[in-house]
Design a protein around this motif. Structure first.
Motif, short mmCIF file in Angstrom:
data_model
loop_
_atom_site.label_atom_id
_atom_site.label_comp_id
_atom_site.label_asym_id
_atom_site.label_seq_id
_atom_site.Cartn_x
_atom_site.Cartn_y
_atom_site.Cartn_z
N ALA A 4 1.15 -1.31 0.11
CA ALA A 4 -0.27 -0.05 0.44
C ALA A 4 0.28 1.28 -0.30
O ALA A 4 0.32 1.95 -0.66
CB ALA A 4 -0.53 0.14 1.31
N ARG A 5 2.73 1.73 0.77
CA ARG A 5 2.72 2.67 0.74
C ARG A 5 3.02 2.58 -0.74
O ARG A 5 3.21 4.03 -0.85
CB ARG A 5 4.23 2.49 1.51
N ALA A 6 3.71 1.40 -1.68
CA ALA A 6 3.81 1.47 -2.55
C ALA A 6 2.96 2.41 -3.72
O ALA A 6 2.85 2.82 -4.93
CB ALA A 6 4.22 0.91 -3.41
N LEU A 7 1.52 1.84 -3.58
CA LEU A 7 0.11 2.49 -4.20
C LEU A 7 -0.10 3.38 -4.67
O LEU A 7 -0.83 3.98 -5.10
CB LEU A 7 -0.56 0.92 -4.19
N LEU A 8 0.79 4.24 -3.04
CA LEU A 8 -0.30 5.52 -2.92
C LEU A 8 0.48 6.34 -3.55
O LEU A 8 -0.09 7.61 -3.73
CB LEU A 8 -0.13 5.88 -1.19
N ASN A 9 1.46 6.02 -4.32
CA ASN A 9 2.26 7.41 -5.04
C ASN A 9 1.92 7.14 -6.57
O ASN A 9 1.24 6.27 -7.08
CB ASN A 9 3.39 7.54 -4.34
N GLU A 10 2.21 8.62 -7.54
CA GLU A 10 2.16 8.01 -9.01
C GLU A 10 3.67 7.73 -9.08
O GLU A 10 4.68 8.32 -8.71
CB GLU A 10 1.84 9.80 -9.63
N ASN A 11 3.81 6.46 -9.56
CA ASN A 11 5.19 5.57 -9.76
C ASN A 11 4.77 5.39 -11.17
O ASN A 11 4.34 5.34 -12.36
CB ASN A 11 5.22 4.63 -9.31
N ARG A 12 6.35 5.76 -11.57
CA ARG A 12 7.01 5.28 -13.18
C ARG A 12 7.19 3.53 -13.15
O ARG A 12 7.30 3.63 -14.25
CB ARG A 12 8.20 6.58 -13.20
N ILE A 13 7.68 3.35 -11.46
CA ILE A 13 7.65 1.79 -11.87
C ILE A 13 7.71 1.71 -9.90
O ILE A 13 7.89 1.96 -9.63
CB ILE A 13 9.98 1.75 -11.97
N LEU A 14 7.70 -0.05 -10.68
CA LEU A 14 7.30 -0.59 -9.16
C LEU A 14 8.42 -1.35 -8.65
O LEU A 14 9.14 -2.13 -9.66
CB LEU A 14 6.23 -1.35 -9.04
N LEU A 15 9.73 -1.39 -7.88
CA LEU A 15 10.75 -2.43 -7.78
C LEU A 15 10.13 -3.04 -5.58
O LEU A 15 9.54 -2.63 -5.12
CB LEU A 15 11.81 -1.45 -6.74
N VAL A 16 9.84 -4.25 -6.72
CA VAL A 16 9.36 -5.27 -5.37
C VAL A 16 9.66 -6.51 -5.14
O VAL A 16 9.90 -7.30 -6.58
CB VAL A 16 7.78 -5.79 -6.50
N ASP A 17 10.52 -6.89 -3.85
CA ASP A 17 10.99 -7.69 -3.73
C ASP A 17 10.38 -8.73 -2.63
O ASP A 17 10.24 -8.71 -1.87
CB ASP A 17 12.41 -6.93 -3.07
N GLU A 18 9.93 -10.81 -4.01
CA GLU A 18 10.39 -10.81 -2.74
C GLU A 18 8.93 -10.64 -1.74
O GLU A 18 8.78 -11.37 -0.83
CB GLU A 18 11.53 -11.80 -1.71
N PRO A 19 7.87 -10.31 -2.88
CA PRO A 19 6.72 -10.38 -1.98
C PRO A 19 5.71 -11.61 -1.16
O PRO A 19 4.65 -11.60 -0.19
CB PRO A 19 5.31 -9.71 -3.08
N THR A 20 5.81 -12.62 -1.27
CA THR A 20 5.36 -14.38 -1.49
C THR A 20 5.87 -14.50 -0.34
O THR A 20 5.65 -15.51 0.86
CB THR A 20 4.57 -14.34 -2.16
N LYS A 21 7.05 -14.20 0.55
CA LYS A 21 8.59 -14.34 0.98
C LYS A 21 7.91 -15.05 2.42
O LYS A 21 7.06 -13.96 3.03
CB LYS A 21 9.56 -14.11 1.26
N GLY A 22 7.50 -16.24 2.66
CA GLY A 22 7.09 -16.60 4.14
C GLY A 22 5.35 -16.30 4.89
O GLY A 22 5.13 -16.46 5.38
#
Lengths: 291, 253, 363
Positions: B146-164
């Motif tokens: 949510a912290r990332a999606l709150l903003n207007e972004n050109r790109i998302l860098l997402v690191d192992e979102p499903t880990k654990g």
């Protein structure tokens, strides 16, 4: 009984002074990882400049004291801000060098203060009320103790409110937890660094003027001697924890007073023993997060 | 509005505590869809993302929308429009959910973004006053996304979102990412090949800090031998660590 | 330079220094008089002892990466320990010194064992607190042992006559030089020993040492106790040289000046520590003279006040070195040497040579 009350009251008053120094140290360390040895110099400078300003209005008057407190706090804040911008920021994230720079600054400034104001303590003129005592259940409590506690409580309340209700407060709280992630959210955390230095410097400057009222003198070395106990308070309370610093300030100061009276003037030694004990049981301090 | 690539990485190297963990890595991320970064544990995937953001000491070129950003500070790069969802979520445990989100708003965030986040994560609305440290792993991941999606972004860098995370939550996270990827390109580090299969169009495989393979995701995942050789696991296998991975795992830590 | 030629150079320097009391060399601007004069020898001996003390701090900070703010405690333990034993008992010098050394080791062991439970800045603060306790004890003068603020004069009954009085300054000079040599050799030996390598490894990466089966805590404790013991030995020689103990040697500021010397010279460099200490001592002495000179007295206050405070100038100098001269004098010398050898590695982007990596810098 009245002796105990007196010791507790003076302990609380001293604890208030410790907290005014330790709060800034703890915030600065918590956010930036910098142990600020120059913090005592902010206090001393605040004391001298604050008193000089107060004397313009009138030594020993309430107006003079009030102006002195305000000017002392502003002086401390200005000195701290200049230190952060000029000496700490260029060494961004090089913690050892940052500590070394504050060490050098503290040595140099104490010498400079000696050169300007002389090496020996000078007496100050207090208002009649601050120079006297108040009877509390039979104990003659020095009125400066009340002033110190009041000021420390106000500063604690002010800092807590600032941390809780402002955006910069939010940034500082988050930065104490995880500074890298704060920058990764697009926030220039360096502005928060300058701000905690300014806030810490203001508290120290205020503490400096208050300390002159309790000690009844002003000296180039008053900052250094308070700083060592503020360091101990910071470690016992847990580096970076404001509440920890507040609790530890009171505990350390009261214990010091009690030991000085009941245990043959051993207050300073007991405090060091307490520090050793806390470290053996809880190396991260009373309220610090485990490293 | 820009060239075909939103992010270009050229000859990126990075060090942690004096030790080189990323060696001369180069790849591109096109302006749409999901690009997955694959590789065994500890080969430098996370370090590559952190190096792009300037969170660790780095050298090489990083271009965002064709502009060199590798000399800039992390916060500047992020304000150019990079949403970062770090490994292990990194939510601020002592702050409430609402405070975590408020901190992340970069000024450019609009009512629209807030609405989107509220729709995607109704659970977080209910828990706005709760300290993030008391949330479950899945809920923390929602905060981090949510912290990332709150903003207007050109790109998302997402690191192992499903880990654990539990399988059900993994599906939820994957759905959220799929929804996000419809509007913004995503660079995704992921061990779970099923998630990669579902989301990614292209893959970049890293081994021992170097890029060893790039290409369409399908071509890699449909070739069991290649998967076995590059990743040390069979396609479709869930075990995110892989047995051989253990030997290289310590290298970057 | 090859190792053999370095050794030869070192030996020649040592012989020259040992012969100074027999020569009449003037070094204008640096030394107050000819080298055989007691005043000059006293200053030089002070330089050698300070250098030895700085070397013991180098062992802590430069080799093991332990930033202690309480090293003065063990130096003062040597000074006051020996002064008290000589004052209160009839024990002759050597047995008394042995006794004090044992006491110093025990003190260092206890304080080290407690303070090393924490690392980094907390360690610095805890060592500071213990040293402060020592300072309080010395100043309080419980049972008339330490003489309080006045200090304690050396009781010369148990001291050999050759080490007493201004006429014997040259003997004290040789003693100081011998102490420096011994401390230097001991530090060198420790650095080249297994414990020294282990300490350096702990400084770089404590976790890795633990993984390969090392015991960081024990390694650090050993180095801590060794460095403290050396400081105790230097303290005892210092007592003989100054023929008295002063509470200033037990203050936190005194430890800070050691830190200043080591950083000025270059953290991690043995020669840096020696040069930093000698330079600091000479500067301190010369600047104090400058402060009282007529040239300064005639200046306007804006210039006169800063110039009449040696510590202000030294502190400022130190700040400038930290900011603009990473690696101190040794680092600068290295860079200069590297520039003379074209084609060698001149990568200036890395961390300063010898400066321990800050803890928690990689979040």
């Amino acid at each position: 009984m009245s002796t105990l009350i007196l010791l507790l009251a003076t302990g609380l008053g001293l604890g208030g002074l410790y907290f005014l120094v330790a709060s800034g140290l703890s915030l600065i360390y918590g956010l930036m990882g910098v142990l600020n040895f120059a913090h005592g110099s902010f206090l001393t400078l605040g004391a001298f400049v604050g008193l000089a300003a107060g004397n313009l209005v009138g030594a020993g008057t309430w107006g003079g004291l009030l102006l002195g407190l305000v000017v002392g706090a502003l002086t401390g804040a200005a000195a701290a801000t200049a230190t952060e911008l000029g000496l700490i920021r260029p060494l961004y994230d090089r913690h050892i060098e940052q500590v070394l720079v504050t060490v050098g600054l503290s040595l140099a400034t104490v010498a400079l203060f000696e050169g300007i104001w002389g090496p020996n303590p000078r007496n100050v003129t207090r208002t009649e009320w601050l120079a006297s005592t108040t009877d509390v259940l039979g104990a003659h409590v020095p009125n400066t103790a009340f002033l110190n506690v009041l000021a420390a409580a106000a500063v604690l309340g002010g800092i807590v409110a600032f941390l809780r209700y402002t955006r910069y407060g939010l940034i500082i709280r988050a930065g104490v937890e995880n500074r890298a992630m704060v920058t990764a959210l697009g926030i220039d955390v360096r502005r928060a660094f300058t701000l905690v230095f300014a806030v810490g410097g203001a508290a120290a400057g205020l503490g400096g003027v208050l300390a002159t009222q309790s000690l009844n003198y002003v000296s180039p070395h008053m900052g250094a001697s308070l700083l060592i106990f503020a360091f101990i308070v910071t470690v016992i309370g847990g580096m970076g924890s404001l509440t920890g610093a507040a609790v530890a300030s009171v505990v350390v100061a009261v214990l010091q007073q009690l030991a000085n009276f009941y245990l043959n003037n051993t207050g300073d030694l007991i405090v060091v023993l307490l520090l050793a004990l806390v470290l053996l049981v809880r190396p991260s301090g009373l309220m610090g997060r485990p490293a | 509005m820009s060239g075909p690539n939103v992010l270009e990485v050229r000859g990126l190297s990075a060090r942690i505590a004096g030790q080189q963990v990323v060696h001369d890595v180069s790849f591109e991320v096109p302006a749409s869809g999901v690009t997955a970064v694959l590789g065994r544990n500890g080969v430098g995937k996370t370090s590559s993302l952190r190096a792009i953001l300037g969170l660790i000491e780095r050298s090489g070129e990083v271009l965002l929308d064709g502009v060199r950003v590798d000399a800039e500070r992390t916060d500047r790069i992020v304000r150019r429009g990079v949403g970062y969802v770090p490994e292990d979520r990194e939510v601020f445990a002592g702050l409430t959910v609402a405070e975590n989100l408020r901190l992340a708003e970069r000024g450019g965030s609009t009512a629209e973004h807030r609405e989107l986040v509220d729709t995607l994560f109704p659970d977080l609305v209910r828990r706005a006053g709760q300290r993030a440290g008391t949330l479950s792993g899945g809920q923390q991941q929602m905060v981090s996304l949510a912290r990332a999606l709150l903003n207007e972004n050109r790109i998302l860098l997402v690191d192992e979102p499903t880990k654990g995370l539990a399988p059900r939550i993994v599906t939820e996270v994957a759905e959220t990412l799929a929804a996000a990827a419809r509007t913004v390109p995503v660079l995704l580090v992921e061990q779970n090949l099923q998630v990669v299969e579902r989301l990614a169009e292209r893959v970049v495989v890293i081994d021992a800090g170097r890029v060893v393979h790039t290409g369409p995701a399908r071509a890699l995942l449909d070739d069991p031998d290649l998967v076995q050789r590059l990743l040390g696991v069979s396609a479709g296998e869930h075990d995110p660590s892989g047995e051989e991975a253990a030997t290289t795992a310590e290298a970057g830590r | 330079m090859t190792r053999a030629s370095t050794r030869l150079g070192g030996l020649a320097l040592l012989v020259l220094l040992a012969c100074l009391p027999l020569l009449a060399l003037p070094v204008p601007g640096v030394l107050p008089g000819y080298t055989y004069e007691p005043g000059t020898l006293q200053l030089l001996a002070l330089c050698w002892l300070t250098a030895a003390l700085a070397l013991s701090y180098h062992l802590l900070f430069g080799v093991a990466g332990l930033m202690s703010f309480g090293h003065a405690l063990y130096f003062a333990a040597g000074i006051y320990g020996l002064a008290i034993v000589l004052d209160r008992t009839d024990v002759p010098l050597l047995p008394a010194a042995a006794l004090v050394l044992v006491g110093g080791v025990a003190l260092a062991f206890v304080v080290g064992a407690i303070s090393l439970r924490v690392t980094g800045i907390s360690f610095a603060m805890v060592t500071l607190a213990f040293a402060q306790a020592g300072n309080v004890l010395v100043r309080r003068d419980q049972g008339d042992l330490t003489g309080g603020e006045e200090g304690l004069a050396l009781a010369t009954d148990g001291v050999p006559a050759a080490l007493v009085g201004v006429v014997n300054t040259r003997n004290l000079y040789w003693l100081a030089l011998a102490v420096l040599l011994v401390v230097y050799l001991v530090v060198l030996w420790i650095e080249r020993s297994r414990a020294g390598h282990m300490a350096a490894a702990v400084r770089e990466n404590e976790v890795r040492v633990r993984i390969i089966g090392g015991r960081p805590y024990l390694t650090k404790l050993v180095v801590f106790v060794l460095a403290a013991s050396l400081a105790t030995v230097v303290g005892m020689a210092y007592l003989l040289l100054q023929s008295g103990a002063s509470p200033a040697t037990s203050t936190a500021d005194f430890t800070l000046t050691l830190l200043v010397m080591v950083v000025l010279g270059g953290v991690g460099s043995r020669w840096g520590a020696v040069v930093g200490a000698v330079l600091y001592t000479l500067l301190d002495q010369r600047l104090a003279e400058l402060a009282h000179s007529e040239a300064v007295a005639g200046l306007p206050a804006v210039l006169r006040i800063p110039l009449s405070e040696p510590m202000f100038l030294l502190g400022t100098c130190f700040v400038l070195v930290v900011i603009f001269l990473p690696g101190g004098l040794a680092g600068a010398a290295e860079r200069l040497a590297a520039r003379r050898r074209p084609g060698s590695d001149r990568d200036g982007s890395g961390p300063a040579p010898g400066v321990p990596a800050p803890e928690g810098a990689v979040a």
